[in-house]
Design an enzyme around this catalytic site. Sequence first.
Site, mmCIF file in Angstrom:
data_model
loop_
_atom_site.group_PDB
_atom_site.id
_atom_site.type_symbol
_atom_site.label_atom_id
_atom_site.label_comp_id
_atom_site.label_asym_id
_atom_site.label_seq_id
_atom_site.Cartn_x
_atom_site.Cartn_y
_atom_site.Cartn_z
ATOM 1 N N HIS A 28 -3.127 10.984 0.981
ATOM 2 C CA HIS A 28 -2.601 10.754 2.328
ATOM 3 C C HIS A 28 -2.118 12.102 2.853
ATOM 4 C CE1 HIS A 28 -0.986 7.415 5.090
ATOM 5 N NE2 HIS A 28 -0.633 8.543 5.685
ATOM 6 N N TYR B 170 -4.107 1.332 15.872
ATOM 7 C CA TYR B 170 -2.880 1.458 16.677
ATOM 8 C C TYR B 170 -3.131 1.159 18.153
ATOM 9 C CZ TYR B 170 -0.555 3.053 12.527
ATOM 10 O OH TYR B 170 -0.019 3.082 11.263
ATOM 11 N N GLU C 231 -3.278 -0.405 7.976
ATOM 12 C CA GLU C 231 -2.105 -0.013 8.778
ATOM 13 C C GLU C 231 -2.211 -0.632 10.155
ATOM 14 O OE1 GLU C 231 -1.273 4.177 9.299
ATOM 15 O OE2 GLU C 231 -1.722 4.580 7.191
ATOM 16 N N GLU D 194 -7.300 8.106 6.517
ATOM 17 C CA GLU D 194 -7.562 8.665 7.847
ATOM 18 C C GLU D 194 -8.130 10.088 7.814
ATOM 19 O OE1 GLU D 194 -4.070 8.267 10.317
ATOM 20 O OE2 GLU D 194 -4.235 6.093 10.383
ATOM 21 N N ARG E 83 0.854 -1.190 0.000
ATOM 22 C CA ARG E 83 0.000 0.000 0.000
ATOM 23 C C ARG E 83 0.890 1.241 0.000
ATOM 24 N NH1 ARG E 83 -2.635 3.040 4.811
ATOM 25 N NH2 ARG E 83 -3.802 4.571 3.631
ATOM 26 N N ASN F 254 -7.230 1.312 9.931
ATOM 27 C CA ASN F 254 -5.912 1.511 10.545
ATOM 28 C C ASN F 254 -6.097 1.440 12.051
ATOM 29 O OD1 ASN F 254 -5.145 2.045 7.946
ATOM 30 N ND2 ASN F 254 -4.593 4.186 8.296
HETATM 31 O O1 IFM Z 1 2.612 7.544 10.052
HETATM 32 C C1 IFM Z 1 1.237 7.511 10.265
HETATM 33 C C2 IFM Z 1 0.489 7.356 8.967
HETATM 34 O O2 IFM Z 1 0.817 8.357 8.061
HETATM 35 C C3 IFM Z 1 -1.000 7.406 9.211
HETATM 36 N N1 IFM Z 1 -1.395 6.485 10.242
HETATM 37 C C4 IFM Z 1 -0.630 6.465 11.461
HETATM 38 C C5 IFM Z 1 0.849 6.363 11.171
HETATM 39 C C6 IFM Z 1 1.655 6.354 12.491
HETATM 40 O O3 IFM Z 1 1.405 7.513 13.217
#
Ligand code: IFM
Length: 462
Positions: A122, A293, A370, A167, A78, A291
Amino acid sequence: MDPLPAFPEGFLFGTATAAYQIEGAVREDGRGPSIWDTFCAEPGRVRDGHTGDRACDHYHRWPEDLELMSALGANGYRFSVAWTRVQPDGTGRADPRGLDFYEALVDGLLDRGIAPALTLYHWDLPQALQDAGGWMHRDTAHRFAEYAGLVADRLGDRIALWITLNEPFVHLTYGHSLGVHAPGETLLLDSLPAAHHQLLGHGLAVAALRERTTSPIALTNNHAPVWAASGSPEDAAAVRAYDALHNRLFTDPLLLGRYPDLTAFGVDAVPGVRDGDLDAIAAPLDALGVNYYNPVRVAAPGRGGGEGPSGLSEAGPELDGLGLPFVDVPIEGTPVTAFGWPVVPDGLRELLVGMRDRYGAALPPLVITENGCSADDAVGPDGTVDDPDRIAFLDGHLRAVHRAIEEGVDVRGYFVWSLLDNFEWSEGYHQRFGLVHVDFTTQRRTPKASFHWLRDQLRLRS
Ligand code: IFM
C-alpha cells in the site's frame, strides 16, 4: 432508515486500513524507512508537516482495534503489511519481529471469526529500493515477489484473501507523474515504466504466492465511472482517454493480457515490456478488488475545467496545461464529502455493471476493498460523534452494491474505508474517514454514530 437488503450468504463485511496510515512505531523492531517516511520529512510535502510517525499507534493498540472490529460484528478486515518491517531495506532475509507482529494480528482476527485480507503493498516502498530506482527500475518487481514469498512463508493459508498491490493507478499518477505523493516524482507520462513494473511485480508475486498458499489472490485498484461533459464527439474521445488511464491501464493487462490503446496520449507502446511479461501479469486471479469513491467528469482539452474530482484532481488547474487528452470538469448538484468529492452512490452500481459488461467471462469475482467518505467529525459535549453524512453515504453505497448483485454482478465483499480516522497522505490528519474517531493527542478511540449504525445493520443479518 430502512434496514439494508439481504446480501448473499458468506458476503464479507468489514473495514480497511493501511500500514503507514495507522501503525506509527516507524522506528521500532527494526523497521526500515519507506518512501513515505522520507516524503513526510521533506518540508511542504504534507499539510502542516504531519507524518505517520505515530498515526493511530495501532502497532501498540492493535488488541483494542481488534475489539472494535468484534464489536462492529465485522467478518472481514483488510490491512496492509509494511514491507520495511519484513525487509528493512527491501532485500534479503526477513526480520522475524515484523512477521511476528502481523502473525499476532492475523491470529487475533481468526480467533474472532474475522477473515484477514492482506495487502502486500500500500505505497510504502523501502527507501533503499527507491534509492536504486524504485518502480521505474525493473528489479523492484523481482524484489516485490521475493518479499511476497517471505510473508506467505509465514502466513500462507491463514490469509483469506491476498491482495498484491493497492491502487497502482494512484501510486503511478500521484506518486510518479505529479509528485503529490511519495516518492514525489514529476515524470508525467514518462512514469509509465512504473506502471509496467508494478504490474510485473504483481505477476511475479502471484507466482510466489501460488507456490506457498491455496488462498485466493487479488489485486486492488481505484476505479471510477467516467462521464462526458457534453454529448460532443470530442468529449467522448476525452472519456475514452481518461478511462484508458484510470480504469484500463492496469486492468486490461491483468484480465486481457494486453495494454489498452494509449495513442491519445502519444504513447504507441508502454516502455519496458519484455517477452513473457504480459503472460506473467495475466496469470489467473481469484478476485479483483475495487476501490470506489466518486465518478469523474471530463471534457476535451481547451474546454476549461481542471478542478473536478478525477484521480488527478490534486494537480488542480495545472492539468489543463499538461497536454493531456482530457480536462477534469466538476460534477455539480450532488452532496460532497469534506474532501470535496461528489457523493454518487449509484456510480458504484454503474461501475460494477460496466466492468462486468466490459470484461465478461474474464472478470473474476469482485470485492469492494474500499469505499467511504471523509467528514469534519468531532466528539460532542456528550462524548458521542454524530456523522449522519457518513451513514447516508454507506447506506446509499451498500444499496448500490446490492443493485449490482441483483443485476448479475458477482460481488463477494465490502470493506469500509476506514476503521479509524488516520493519516490521509498529503492531507495529513485533516481528512477523517473512520467509523471510529481518533483523538490524535490522546489516541482515544470513540466509535461514531456510523459505527453503531453499521453494527446494527450487521446484527440484523445474523
Ligand atoms: O486513504 C486512502 C487509501 O490509502 C487509498 N484509497 C483512498 C483512501 C482515501 O483517500
